[in-house]
Design a protein around this motif. Structure first.
Motif, PDB file in Angstrom:
ATOM      1  N   LEU A  12       0.822  -1.205   0.000  1.00 41.85           N
ATOM      2  CA  LEU A  12       0.000   0.000   0.000  1.00 41.85           C
ATOM      3  C   LEU A  12       0.860   1.260   0.000  1.00 41.85           C
ATOM      4  N   THR A  15       2.336   2.015  -3.453  1.00 41.74           N
ATOM      5  CA  THR A  15       1.387   2.343  -4.521  1.00 41.74           C
ATOM      6  C   THR A  15       0.533   3.546  -4.121  1.00 41.74           C
ATOM      7  N   ALA A  16      -0.421   3.319  -3.242  1.00 46.19           N
ATOM      8  CA  ALA A  16      -1.287   4.418  -2.818  1.00 46.19           C
ATOM      9  C   ALA A  16      -0.523   5.478  -2.046  1.00 46.19           C
ATOM     10  N   ASP A  19       1.235   7.836  -4.439  1.00 48.02           N
ATOM     11  CA  ASP A  19       0.255   8.701  -5.083  1.00 48.02           C
ATOM     12  C   ASP A  19      -0.231   9.776  -4.125  1.00 48.02           C
ATOM     13  N   SER A  77      -6.481   9.422  -2.258  1.00 45.30           N
ATOM     14  CA  SER A  77      -5.424   8.633  -2.898  1.00 45.30           C
ATOM     15  C   SER A  77      -5.160   7.344  -2.140  1.00 45.30           C
ATOM     16  N   LEU A  78      -5.254   7.381  -0.830  1.00 47.13           N
ATOM     17  CA  LEU A  78      -4.981   6.177  -0.037  1.00 47.13           C
ATOM     18  C   LEU A  78      -6.100   5.148  -0.136  1.00 47.13           C
ATOM     19  N   ARG A  80      -8.696   5.131  -2.606  1.00 50.43           N
ATOM     20  CA  ARG A  80      -9.264   4.873  -3.927  1.00 50.43           C
ATOM     21  C   ARG A  80      -8.219   4.634  -5.006  1.00 50.43           C
ATOM     22  N   ALA A  81      -6.999   4.361  -4.628  1.00 48.40           N
ATOM     23  CA  ALA A  81      -5.956   4.143  -5.633  1.00 48.40           C
ATOM     24  C   ALA A  81      -6.269   2.880  -6.435  1.00 48.40           C
ATOM     25  N   THR A  84      -4.311  -0.477  -6.001  1.00 51.05           N
ATOM     26  CA  THR A  84      -4.459  -1.338  -4.818  1.00 51.05           C
ATOM     27  C   THR A  84      -5.689  -2.234  -4.892  1.00 51.05           C
ATOM     28  N   HIS A 101      -4.761   0.452   5.789  1.00 48.16           N
ATOM     29  CA  HIS A 101      -5.287   1.735   5.327  1.00 48.16           C
ATOM     30  C   HIS A 101      -5.407   2.719   6.487  1.00 48.16           C
TER      31      HIS A 101
END
Length: 431
Positions: A12, A15-16, A19, A77-78, A80-81, A84, A101
């Motif tokens: 996470l 990726t997220a 972002d 971003s965390l 709804r990326a 993920t 999360h």
């Protein structure tokens, strides 16, 4: 089990998390710089700000609204990326995914937690952080059903009434659990929404190639980058809020000191908002380079249209109207003083948007280091502009004018010409 959770958290974060950092860094960077100015040295103490929030319902609502606007890009971003979404199909317990999360959301809420922890205490910081996390999750989940609406009502009531830290924490805990699960489950369901139209209604009234190309860039911003516009408005609201809080903490200000304080609070947020808008505009400019070249659009026209597209929302929407009007109204300034603050904010937004556009244009070279270069360049511009406004007061507008003219117009035109020649050279080499 711990090793599996650490792997999920690492995935996470890579990726997220990346972002979220890219989207929220301008906001947090401006917030940190203004916080260092306002709360450092002889400025305010966080306890003064939290005390105003505890004693005044409008001030408390404004403070919470500003932070929810500032923190929403990172939370979105965390949660709804798209990168993920594959984790939902793996044999990983949902509790691990939700906990990971929640941990990343806690990191995103740290500035808000620090404000309340330093101003009131550790328990108040924990309660404010949990309430902010729950509110962000509810905003992203779009509550439905009795359980979610009841949890949201309980949380909103505790914030509105200014409940003590222990009660706020007790109300935020169930809202966080319900809201986090709902936001996590519904993240892949969020659609693109309806695309607003700008050109058909505005083009007949605004003629000329410059206006048409600028409106095309603005339409692209409205259709594909609404979050950037929301962040620009959040930055403007935060700048106005900081300016008013600082002015109220040191007592009523005269006309000239109020205008100077408005510029000091405005400079970092205007540059960060302009930099956030400049990125999508420049991407559209590069994407349409072949069409503009075929239509015979000269480099100065392209540079002017990009500068106008960045300056229009920053000056008219985010700064001149929001910042200047809010500072003048909330400080209860005289009509002439309010007009002076409004005019200074509008001119500063116009100039600083040009500076931000030039910084981003110079930094983007598509060599893999654009993000770090943009951050460093904008941070240097923020420091320079804030220091100039602090020392020169309203004369800072005269100092920003040549920098904006140099970066927004001639530098942009030369960059466009070099880009055309480089593309032509690469095309010839390929042939």
């Amino acid at each position: 089990m711990l090793r599996r959770f650490a792997l999920v958290l690492r995935t996470l974060a890579s990726t997220a998390g990346k972002d979220a950092v890219a989207r929220a860094m301008p906001l947090y960077m401006g917030l940190g710089l203004v916080g260092a100015i306002v709360f450092g040295g002889n400025g305010m103490h966080p306890s003064q700000l939290t005390g105003l929030a505890a004693g005044s319902l409008p001030f408390r609502l404004a403070l919470w609204a500003v932070w929810l606007l500032v923190g929403t890009p990172a939370a979105r971003s965390l949660l709804r990326a798209p990168a993920t979404f594959f984790l939902r199909a793996l044999p990983v317990p949902r509790a691990h995914l939700l906990s990971a999360h929640a941990l990343l959301l806690t990191v995103a809420e740290l500035p808000w937690v620090a404000l309340w922890a330093i101003g009131v205490g550790a328990l108040a910081g924990s309660a404010a952080g949990a309430a902010a996390m729950a509110a962000h999750c509810m905003l992203l989940a779009r509550p439905r059903g009795a359980r979610e609406l009841a949890s949201l009502s309980l949380l909103a009531g505790a914030i509105l009434l200014g409940a003590p830290a222990a009660i706020l924490l007790a109300c935020a805990a169930p809202a966080l659990v319900v809201g986090l699960r709902a936001a996590f489950v519904r993240a892949p369901e969020v659609g693109a929404g309806r695309e607003p139209s700008l050109l058909p209604s505005a083009a007949p009234f605004l003629g000329g190639a410059l206006a048409s190309l600028s409106l095309a860039y603005l339409a692209a911003l409205l259709r594909g980058h609404r979050a950037v516009l929301v962040r620009a408005m959040a930055l403007a609201a935060l700048g106005a809020f900081v300016g008013v809080a600082y002015a109220r903490s040191i007592g009523p200000l005269a006309e000239e000191p109020l205008a100077a304080a408005s510029l000091v609070a405005l400079a970092p947020f205007a540059l960060c908002a302009g930099a956030g808008l400049a990125g999508p505009v420049l991407r559209e400019e590069r994407r349409l380079a072949w069409l503009l070249a075929a239509c015979g659009a000269a480099a100065p026209l392209r540079a002017g249209a990009a500068a106008l597209a960045v300056a229009a929302p920053v000056t008219a929407l985010a700064l001149a109207l929001a910042h200047g009007a809010a500072v003048g109204a909330l400080h209860r300034a005289a009509p002439f003083a309010a007009l002076r603050v409004l005019g200074g904010a509008g001119l500063a937004g116009l100039l600083l948007s040009g500076v931000a556009l030039g910084c981003v244009r110079w930094s983007v070279r598509e060599d893999g280091r654009d993000s770090s270069r943009v951050l460093l360049t904008v941070l240097a511009a923020v420091v320079a502009a804030t220091a100039t406004a602090w020392t020169l007061r309203e004369l800072a507008l005269a100092a920003w004018s040549p920098a904006a003219a140099l970066l927004a117009a001639p530098a942009g035109a030369r960059w466009s010409s070099r880009g055309e020649r480089g593309d032509a050279a690469r095309e010839g080499t390929a042939r």
